[in-house]
Write an enzyme that holds these catalytic residues in place. Structure first.
Site, PDB file in Angstrom:
ATOM      1  N   SER A   1       0.810  -1.204   0.000  1.00 53.40           N
ATOM      2  CA  SER A   1       0.000   0.000   0.000  1.00 53.40           C
ATOM      3  C   SER A   1       0.857   1.274   0.000  1.00 53.40           C
ATOM      4  O   SER A   1       1.493   1.587  -0.985  1.00 53.40           O
ATOM      5  CB  SER A   1      -0.970  -0.032   1.185  1.00 53.40           C
ATOM      6  OG  SER A   1      -2.021   0.868   1.007  1.00 53.40           O
TER       7      SER A   1
ATOM      8  N   ASP B   1      10.197   5.547 -10.210  1.00 55.06           N
ATOM      9  CA  ASP B   1       9.791   6.266 -11.420  1.00 55.06           C
ATOM     10  C   ASP B   1      10.616   7.531 -11.635  1.00 55.06           C
ATOM     11  O   ASP B   1      10.929   7.891 -12.776  1.00 55.06           O
ATOM     12  CB  ASP B   1       8.301   6.613 -11.356  1.00 55.06           C
ATOM     13  CG  ASP B   1       7.414   5.386 -11.507  1.00 55.06           C
ATOM     14  OD1 ASP B   1       7.927   4.351 -11.985  1.00 55.06           O
ATOM     15  OD2 ASP B   1       6.227   5.462 -11.156  1.00 55.06           O
TER      16      ASP B   1
ATOM     17  N   LYS C   1      -1.066  -4.378  -3.178  1.00 56.17           N
ATOM     18  CA  LYS C   1      -2.373  -3.835  -2.787  1.00 56.17           C
ATOM     19  C   LYS C   1      -2.452  -2.382  -3.256  1.00 56.17           C
ATOM     20  O   LYS C   1      -1.927  -1.484  -2.612  1.00 56.17           O
ATOM     21  CB  LYS C   1      -2.606  -3.901  -1.284  1.00 56.17           C
ATOM     22  CG  LYS C   1      -4.010  -3.409  -0.913  1.00 56.17           C
ATOM     23  CD  LYS C   1      -4.250  -3.388   0.580  1.00 56.17           C
ATOM     24  CE  LYS C   1      -5.689  -2.991   0.871  1.00 56.17           C
ATOM     25  NZ  LYS C   1      -5.989  -1.598   0.530  1.00 56.17           N
TER      26      LYS C   1
END
Length: 709
Positions: free
Chosen positions: A487, A498, A512
């Protein structure tokens, strides 16, 4: 939140919730049993058949409408979904395929493609008819069991038993069922006998075990059956959506979060055992590093010399009473790991009860030293067990309110002053927490920019951004993750990856990438005089700034370390109804230029070289391979001499697996650090943390080479 969701009175849930979706729902053998009391013979005689109430019929229709209208996954109630719901319900009732006969299951096939219509029309006939037959079959089996355990078992015949019955067929005849149950009982009795118990003690424990199960089954009431059936429907949509009966909702909202203040764990009933839903940072269980999420409790003893009480088929409240106790006293637990091999004995854990210290849930720092190619490196490590934030303190604008970001920022400044060569953010076993903190924490390492995208069921997307242009740390960094990083942890790791801001090291994360909301059903049925329960429903999905979802796939590390946990067994991808991975449009963001494919290829090559040459890494990889192979064998011998050999071998392999487990490795061998100070040097090497340090050292050297060129 969008307008239609405001109506649902949402409470967003971003933390790690990979548990079984029933959250305390009653289940039968092999599942959860609730604490209700059913009208019937207190002496164990036939009990009255359970029937649905008019209120439940209304709730069934309402839940069907809510989930098909507002759930993120836009599903239609049709024959295909009906079949999945029916299979789920059969599994809830008799997942081990030991109570129903094949003819029983065949006689109910007429309902398989009618459940969709029943949900719409408030028809609960199929659910209650099947449960009542189940309970009848249970009583028949109970009589057989009682007769069998009165006789002494012999373990001289050369026969085997397959402990994994999930893919087995239901028995065709009563004779076949009797043979199956004879093996089940012999297997259980042999497990007890191998624990150095006399035959009389084995018989007494077996009798107690099944008396407990009788009581549990006889206490099931109509509300429990309804909850179980509705969860068979909810689970078909996704693993984190479920219905909670009024009593279960009360437990979920009030009791469960404080159910085990003595050792710091949250429990639920799960078939024969009590399962550990979560281990709270800062508690005795957490600090021991010997108890983990999804472990099952088989027994509890008081003090160092008290007798071990077998807790199989006990209710969670009864087990809690045994485990709780005054601060400073000893409690011993018999624990079965989800990774246990077939035939492996439970392990005994000794814990000292104490109050949970909230400060131990907070981030900690330490410094480790690694040597790469003969060159020493000083690596700062910040361990974050959960993304915490004092929302009340933040709301009141209190100075110095507790938050992950403020603590980590302080540690980063201290590590910079100590002239570390790089920093590792350790997120192993971090199940999530505050979304705000995962965004703010990312902001310490990047200039201002997007961190995560949140998509509504309607398709509308909102970008959550770090608005602060300042950067607290711009040096070399790595993020260490494992299968139980979930999460909010995945949001942080994905953003760092990224932006190419740091190296992600470890195992594939949990996956999740969804957000849930709680819905009070009484708001939709205002004329109902009593509580009718709540629904927890998935309403949003997380996406990385590059457009890729964190759902299902999680975050794939740049350098993957050997793992004891496969995606097929653990994590979101192990759940049949998990929402799929997908992509949306990327946001605009500016990547760092410090990491490129050439550098990543070099780091992977360097790790592969160590994996082939480093004795500890080679042993780790071998132990994992042996353990995974051993887990595939679920057949055990019912002959005592053979079983003893199997048990000894299983124990040896379990010990080897425990050495390499990411869960235990992060603290099993270390002295705990004091909040705000460097940790005491580790007594033994944490292989995963050490390897993360070496990967970071490789990166530092690679960037120096690039600069010098």
């Amino acid at each position: 939140m969008k307008k239609y969701l405001v109506t649902l009175v949402p409470v967003l849930m971003l933390s790690f919730q990979p548990d079984s979706p029933s959250n305390g729902a009653p289940k039968t053998h092999g599942q959860t049993i609730s604490a209700g009391v059913v009208n019937g013979d207190k002496n164990g005689g036939p009990v009255e058949e359970l029937k649905p109430s008019i209120s439940q019929e209304k709730v069934e229709t309402l839940v069907a409408k809510l989930l098909t209208t507002y759930h993120y996954r836009k599903v239609k109630l049709n024959d295909s979904l009906s079949s999945v719901v029916w299979d789920n319900y059969l599994k809830e009732l008799d997942g081990n395929k030991t109570y129903f006969l094949a003819s029983d299951v065949a006689s109910f096939e007429k309902y398989r493609y009618q459940i969709d219509d029943a949900l719409i029309n408030g028809d609960l006939t199929a659910a209650y008819d099947l449960f009542n037959l189940y309970r009848k079959r249970y009583q028949e089996r109970s009589e057989f069991v009682k007769a069998q355990i009165k006789k002494p078992f012999t373990f001289t015949s050369d026969e085997n038993f397959n402990t994994d019955r999930e893919k087995m067929p239901w028995p065709k005849t009563v004779e076949e069922q009797n043979d199956l149950w004879t093996k089940i009982l012999k297997n259980q009795a042999l497990e007890l006998k191998l624990g150095n118990r006399k035959d009389s003690a084995v018989a007494a424990l077996m009798t107690q075990r099944y008396n407990n199960l009788d009581k549990a089954i006889n206490r099931v009431k109509s509300a429990d059956v309804f909850q179980m059936y509705m969860n068979s429907f909810a689970e078909a949509l996704d693993p984190h959506t479920n219905y909670l009966s009024p009593s279960s909702a009360d437990k979920f909202n009030q009791d469960m979060s404080q159910s085990l203040e003595g050792i710091g764990a949250i429990l639920r009933e799960d078939g024969d055992y009590i399962r550990i839903m979560d281990v709270l940072p800062g508690g005795p269980a957490f600090k021991s590093k010997l108890i983990n999420k999804d472990d099952k409790i088989a027994g509890v003893a008081q003090g160092d010399n008290g007798p071990m009480v077998n807790t199989m088929n006990w209710q969670v409240d009864e087990v809690v009473k045994l485990i709780k106790g005054p601060k400073g006293t000893i409690v011993r637990l018999q624990v079965i790991s989800p990774n246990s091999l077939a035939g492996a004995p439970p392990k005994e854990i000794r814990l000292v009860r104490e109050k949970i210290k909230l400060e131990e849930q907070r981030a900690k720092k330490e410094i480790i030293e690694v040597t790469d190619n003969g060159k020493p490196f000083k690596i700062g490590v910040i361990n974050i067990p959960i993304f915490y934030r004092d929302f009340e303190g933040a709301r009141k604008r209190e100075e110095g309110f507790s938050s992950t970001t403020s603590d980590v920022k302080k540690f980063v400044e201290e590590l910079k002053a100590e002239k570390v060569d790089g920093i590792v953010i350790d997120l192993r076993d971090n199940g999530g927490g505050s979304l705000v903190e995962s965004i703010n924490l990312t902001g310490l390492f990047i200039p201002k920019g997007p961190v995560v995208q949140v998509r509504e069921a309607t398709g509308e997307t909102e970008v959550y951004t770090d608005p602060d242009p300042s950067v607290t740390y711009d040096g070399p960094m790595a993020v260490l993750v494992n299968r139980f990083s979930a999460s909010a942890s995945e949001i942080f790791a994905a953003a760092i990856q990224d932006y190419k801001r740091g190296i992600i090291v470890g195992g594939q994360t949990y996956g999740k990438g969804t957000v849930q909301t709680m819905i009070d059903l009484n708001q939709w049925l205002p004329k109902e005089p009593e509580k009718v329960g709540q629904v927890k429903m998935t309403i949003q999905k997380f996406y990385r700034i590059n457009g890729s979802s964190t759902q299902h796939k999680g975050v794939t590390p740049d350098v993957q370390l050997p793992s004891a946990f496969s995606a097929e067994e653990y994590g979101e991808s192990s759940q049949p109804s998990a929402l799929p991975w997908d992509q949306i449009n990327s946001t605009r963001y500016e990547q760092s230029r410090g990491i490129d494919d050439k550098i990543l290829s070099r780091l992977r090559d360097r790790f592969d070289q160590r994996l082939k040459s480093d004795p500890e890494l080679k042993q780790l990889a071998q132990d994992l391979a042996d353990f995974k192979k051993a887990k595939e064998n679920t057949v055990v011998s019912l002959q005592e001499a053979k079983r003893r050999k199997e048990r000894d071998e299983a124990e040896r392999k379990r010990t080897a697996a425990n050495k390499v487990s990411q869960i235990s490795a992060s603290g099993d061998e270390a002295e705990p650090a004091t909040t705000g100070t460097a940790a005491t040097p580790k007594k033994k090497k944490d292989l995963y943390l050490n390897e993360a340090g070496l990967v970071l050292a490789d990166y530092i050297m690679a960037t120096h080479l690039a600069v010098n060129k």
